[in-house]
Enzyme design. Sequence first.
Site, PDB file in Angstrom:
ATOM      1  CE  LYS A 248      -4.113  -2.040   2.066  1.00  0.00           C
ATOM      2  NZ  LYS A 248      -5.155  -1.954   3.083  1.00  0.00           N
TER       3      LYS A 248
ATOM      4  CG  ASP B 192      -8.088   0.268   3.511  1.00  0.00           C
ATOM      5  OD1 ASP B 192      -8.775  -0.594   2.935  1.00  0.00           O
ATOM      6  OD2 ASP B 192      -6.841   0.305   3.443  1.00  0.00           O
TER       7      ASP B 192
END
Length: 282
Positions: free
Chosen positions: A67, A103
């Site tokens: 990420k 997220d």
Amino acid sequence: MIRKVCVIGWPIAHSRSPLIHNYWIKLHGIEDAVYERLAVRPEDLNETLRSLGDWGFIGANVTVPHKEAVFAALMRHDAVAARLKAVNTVVTTAQGLEGRNTDGYGFIANLKDRARFWRAADGPAVLVGAGGAARAVAAALETEGAPEIRIVNRTHARAVALAADLKLKAARVFDWDEMGEALAGANLLVNTTTLGMKGERDLDIDLAPLPEAALVTDIVYTPLETGLLKLARVRGNPVVDGLGMLLHQAVPGFEAWFGLRPRVTAELRALVLADMGIFEGN
Ligand code: ATR
């Protein structure tokens, strides 16, 4: 031409993103699309990102451990990814690849879906942990109006760094042995550490100071009911498990790639649970 999307990680075999997105692709009768797993070693990440379009991919999800590296590799980001310096969703735009981060959206959407009475603005949130997941959750809670974010982490310095990096306006850092003070008067308790995950020991804290009305949630979803969630449920707190965060974080990516906003339904949840070997009653 087939519109391909993939999830990039290392390892990637465990990812349930293909199950979720291929379910929606089929449900909506999209016949020219497919969602695949792509195992990418860290040393191959930049080359993979450069080649994505040539390989027919119109977008991607990004998972552990890539990420932060994907954030660094891309030139363009949305505001959330720029704040977190981490990307979980890649979208092809006219200007090239854009990194986004859904997220925190998934975290909040899950709570709104499964605990409709809960409002971030109603009181302090206690965040246990200060890793990547904690960053996404903290930023989302602030955006959602949490009046105070109390960060409790084993390593104090990481909690301080989280608050500073995100420029959180109302963060308070507590030491692990100050958990009781952190819990007092809280409106939300969230575990973002790996404690409670299958194979790890539980996050074993004394919940006595936590108001019984406080919502308790865990981003760990294997097992679905972690030791923390069980403790909270037994003493009467409302609880929300972490599976919905995974389901909801997928929504904005799918919409960006295919132009259609999919829904998180009981059927989708049951599908993913069945894949985990769990068959929930009604
Ligand atoms: P992620 O990106 O998935 O959040 P991470 O960055 O490795 O993962 O963060 C893991 C979190 O779990 C951290 O807050 C970590 O605490 P430290 O910052 O002190 O390392 C926490 N954690 C992991 N194992 C732990 C343990 N045994 N006791 C307490 N906290 C733990």
